[in-house]
Design a protein around this motif. Structure first.
Motif, mmCIF file in Angstrom:
data_model
loop_
_atom_site.group_PDB
_atom_site.id
_atom_site.type_symbol
_atom_site.label_atom_id
_atom_site.label_comp_id
_atom_site.label_asym_id
_atom_site.label_seq_id
_atom_site.Cartn_x
_atom_site.Cartn_y
_atom_site.Cartn_z
ATOM 1 N N PRO A 1 0.730 -1.125 -0.073
ATOM 2 C CA PRO A 1 0.003 -0.054 -0.094
ATOM 3 C C PRO A 1 0.888 1.284 0.186
ATOM 4 C CG PRO A 1 -0.840 -1.723 1.663
ATOM 5 C CD PRO A 1 0.480 -2.076 1.178
ATOM 6 N N VAL A 2 2.042 1.189 0.546
ATOM 7 C CA VAL A 2 3.045 2.331 0.345
ATOM 8 C C VAL A 2 4.208 1.604 0.291
ATOM 9 C CG1 VAL A 2 4.154 3.950 1.689
ATOM 10 C CG2 VAL A 2 1.811 3.645 2.280
ATOM 11 N N GLN A 3 4.786 1.850 -1.046
ATOM 12 C CA GLN A 3 6.351 1.374 -1.294
ATOM 13 C C GLN A 3 7.432 1.850 -0.432
ATOM 14 O OE1 GLN A 3 7.272 1.437 -5.607
ATOM 15 N NE2 GLN A 3 6.251 -0.520 -5.916
ATOM 16 N N PHE B 1 -3.495 -1.055 10.127
ATOM 17 C CA PHE B 1 -3.057 -1.195 8.784
ATOM 18 C C PHE B 1 -3.192 -0.306 7.745
ATOM 19 C CE2 PHE B 1 -2.976 -5.316 11.308
ATOM 20 C CZ PHE B 1 -1.518 -5.491 10.941
ATOM 21 N N ALA B 2 -2.645 -0.035 6.837
ATOM 22 C CA ALA B 2 -2.728 0.990 5.952
ATOM 23 C C ALA B 2 -4.028 0.702 4.774
ATOM 24 C CB ALA B 2 -1.565 1.026 4.800
ATOM 25 N N TYR B 3 -4.299 -0.541 4.947
ATOM 26 C CA TYR B 3 -5.599 -0.950 4.133
ATOM 27 C C TYR B 3 -6.855 -0.428 4.636
ATOM 28 C CZ TYR B 3 -7.790 -4.540 7.104
ATOM 29 O OH TYR B 3 -8.480 -5.195 8.225
ATOM 30 N N MET B 4 -6.747 -0.044 5.990
ATOM 31 C CA MET B 4 -8.068 0.634 6.616
ATOM 32 C C MET B 4 -8.472 1.934 6.195
ATOM 33 S SD MET B 4 -7.455 -1.202 10.419
ATOM 34 C CE MET B 4 -7.369 -2.772 10.625
ATOM 35 N N TYR C 1 -7.552 3.192 3.202
ATOM 36 C CA TYR C 1 -7.754 3.156 1.705
ATOM 37 C C TYR C 1 -9.204 2.722 1.448
ATOM 38 C CZ TYR C 1 -2.960 4.203 0.230
ATOM 39 O OH TYR C 1 -1.719 4.709 -0.261
ATOM 40 N N GLY C 2 -9.801 1.829 2.403
ATOM 41 C CA GLY C 2 -11.070 1.213 2.295
ATOM 42 C C GLY C 2 -11.201 0.093 1.378
ATOM 43 N N VAL C 3 -9.766 -0.404 1.047
ATOM 44 C CA VAL C 3 -9.705 -1.596 0.215
ATOM 45 C C VAL C 3 -9.105 -3.085 0.960
ATOM 46 C CG1 VAL C 3 -8.583 -2.386 -1.845
ATOM 47 C CG2 VAL C 3 -8.999 0.033 -1.809
ATOM 48 N N THR C 4 -10.267 -3.951 1.114
ATOM 49 C CA THR C 4 -9.587 -4.934 1.925
ATOM 50 C C THR C 4 -9.263 -6.229 1.046
ATOM 51 O OG1 THR C 4 -11.775 -4.559 3.195
ATOM 52 C CG2 THR C 4 -10.703 -6.743 3.461
ATOM 53 N N PRO C 5 -7.929 -6.617 1.429
ATOM 54 C CA PRO C 5 -7.238 -7.498 0.681
ATOM 55 C C PRO C 5 -7.677 -8.943 1.068
ATOM 56 C CG PRO C 5 -5.736 -6.943 2.419
ATOM 57 C CD PRO C 5 -7.030 -6.102 2.509
ATOM 58 N N ASP C 6 -7.411 -10.072 0.274
ATOM 59 C CA ASP C 6 -7.631 -11.476 0.710
ATOM 60 C C ASP C 6 -6.829 -11.881 1.710
ATOM 61 O OD1 ASP C 6 -9.946 -11.893 -1.303
ATOM 62 O OD2 ASP C 6 -8.373 -11.457 -2.690
ATOM 63 N N ILE C 7 -5.483 -11.443 1.593
ATOM 64 C CA ILE C 7 -4.357 -11.905 2.325
ATOM 65 C C ILE C 7 -3.729 -10.665 2.827
ATOM 66 C CG2 ILE C 7 -2.454 -13.363 2.651
ATOM 67 C CD1 ILE C 7 -3.517 -14.813 0.167
ATOM 68 N N LEU C 8 -3.078 -10.373 4.091
ATOM 69 C CA LEU C 8 -2.304 -9.428 4.418
ATOM 70 C C LEU C 8 -1.115 -10.048 5.227
ATOM 71 C CD1 LEU C 8 -3.258 -6.073 6.330
ATOM 72 C CD2 LEU C 8 -1.696 -7.753 7.233
ATOM 73 N N THR C 9 0.150 -9.538 5.108
ATOM 74 C CA THR C 9 1.276 -10.005 5.714
ATOM 75 C C THR C 9 1.703 -8.691 6.515
ATOM 76 O OG1 THR C 9 2.595 -9.418 3.610
ATOM 77 C CG2 THR C 9 1.910 -11.401 3.859
ATOM 78 N N ALA C 10 2.442 -8.942 7.688
ATOM 79 C CA ALA C 10 2.962 -7.943 8.801
ATOM 80 C C ALA C 10 4.062 -8.699 9.344
ATOM 81 C CB ALA C 10 1.836 -7.683 9.715
ATOM 82 N N ALA C 11 5.075 -7.767 9.692
ATOM 83 C CA ALA C 11 6.145 -8.331 10.543
ATOM 84 C C ALA C 11 6.719 -7.088 11.197
ATOM 85 C CB ALA C 11 7.137 -8.755 9.472
ATOM 86 N N LYS C 12 7.909 -6.817 10.997
ATOM 87 C CA LYS C 12 8.824 -5.683 11.439
ATOM 88 C C LYS C 12 8.132 -5.158 12.911
ATOM 89 C CE LYS C 12 10.636 -3.576 7.004
ATOM 90 N NZ LYS C 12 12.024 -3.569 7.370
#
Length: 413
Positions: A200-202, A245-248, A250-261
């Motif tokens: 969502p943000v490069q 999470f950034a998707y919130m 944007y109002g765009v919900t993915p099928d899969i989300l990855t997190a770490a850091k």
């Protein structure tokens, strides 16, 4: 048998030169060696103080040695460390419940890093498509300048050729398109695509936020073709943009989300979040990890999540972002020959160098470090700032003062 180790090894002096002597040279770390830190304050071997605006590359978002995290980890260290995946544990169950309650997801898979989280996401997408549609639906679409990890699979999916040179042959059926280019997405995403993965943000690609229209079109194209939309939020997640999470935002919900850091504030942990339907694809034995979801990592992550995911905390991130952007805009005004624009989201910001300073972001980073300010770069043309989310107004002002000293030094050179 070569018995090089003796009982005094822990007492031997080590320096930056030791890195060059005994470590595989995959990095070129700074000359100074940090030895102690608290919050955004850090000290090196010589006792010099630094203001850390890197957070270990957007990792220590609650600051170094965050008291709540230290307390939680210390308690767990004296309780239960590791079991292996033949058993579950209470901390990981609580963490999974908390993450699924806080997001779109129904299910969580835990691992040790962002690369592993993305590896799991991509494997899930391939397996789901093969199971539901057959082996011909296997192509993966990613973006140029993206970064998704360093395993052979994830580095191939990442859109930077410099990271794949010399590692061929690479995994197949992976194509790259321009970021934020809707027409390129429409041309590339066909019925043979199993997954579209996007940040969502490069981050590493220059701190470039995704256009809302672009991300919404990716969602629509995936719905149309049956592809899965994967959001890599390894760097943008866990409050970094002012949303959990950034998707919130944007109002765009993915099928899969990855997190770490930032999920572990420096303790290694990664997560893949998804739905009941998709999770069912990965049955017993199809994927795994020895350490993923161990009690230590899960305890830390739950503490981090509970701290960040409150309205007051996230509102402060947005407020701090506005103040940091204003400070950086002031630099652009006063040093127009060095900088052109500031971009990014929340407390993940990039200061883009001017045409006259192309390729010199590293010089600015080194000059800032000499003044006692730690910053990052994102390529050779962007100075990246990712301070801990607890950064104060005074620390933002101090970062501005130190940056100005650094820039004045470059001008005078």
């Amino acid at each position: 048998m070569n018995a090089k180790l003796d009982s005094s090894v822990t007492e031997r002096p080590v320096t930056r030169q030791t890195f060059d002597e005994v470590l595989v040279p995959t990095y070129a770390p700074a000359a100074m060696v940090p030895v102690r830190a608290s919050g955004l304050d850090l000290w090196d071997q010589a006792g010099k103080h630094y203001l850390d605006f890197t957070s270990g590359i957007a990792v220590t978002s609650l600051g170094h040695c965050a008291p709540a995290v230290v307390e939680a980890l210390t308690k767990q260290i004296n309780t239960l460390w590791h079991l292996g995946n033949g058993y579950s544990n209470e901390p990981v169950l609580r963490l999974a419940l908390a993450l699924t309650e806080a997001t779109f997801a129904d299910r969580a898979f835990f691992c040790n890093s962002g690369a592993e989280a993305n590896e799991a996401a991509l494997k899930l997408a391939r397996k789901y498509a093969h199971t539901k549609f057959g082996p011909n639906k296997s192509r993966i679409i990613s973006c140029f300048s993206s970064f998704h990890g360093r395993t052979l699979f994830t580095v191939s999916v990442g859109g930077q050729a410099k990271y794949t040179e010399g590692f061929e042959p690479l995994p197949q059926e992976i194509n790259h398109i321009a970021y934020n280019d809707i027409e390129a997405a429409r041309a590339a995403i066909g019925d043979d695509v199993c997954a579209v993965i996007v940040e969502p943000v490069q981050g590493e690609g220059g701190v470039v936020p995704g256009d809302a229209a672009y991300l919404k079109e990716l969602r629509a194209l995936c719905d149309k073709t049956g592809a899965l939309l994967i959001f890599d939020e390894v760097q943008s997640g866990m409050g970094r943009t002012g949303e959990l999470f950034a998707y919130m935002g944007y109002g765009v919900t993915p099928d899969i989300l990855t997190a770490a850091k930032a999920l572990g504030n420096g303790y290694p942990i990664g997560a893949m979040l998804t739905t009941h339907e998709l999770a069912a694809t990965l049955g017993v034995g199809t994927h795994g990890t020895t350490y993923g979801g161990n009690p230590l990592a899960a305890t830390v992550a739950l503490t981090v999540l509970e701290t960040i995911n409150t309205p007051a905390f996230l509102a402060r991130v947005k407020d701090a972002s506005a103040k940091l952007v204003a400070m950086l805009q002031g630099l652009i005004t006063d040093y127009p020959h060095m900088f052109s624009i500031v971009r990014g989201s929340g407390l993940l910001l990039g200061l883009v160098v001017s045409d006259a300073f192309k390729g010199r972001a590293k010089d600015i980073q080194k000059a800032a470090e000499a003044q006692g300010l730690m910053v990052l770069i994102a390529g050779m043309d962007v100075v990246r700032l990712a301070p801990a989310l607890i950064v104060s107004d005074a620390q933002i002002a101090e970062a501005g003062r130190l940056l100005r000293l650094a820039l004045d030094g470059i001008k005078a050179a």
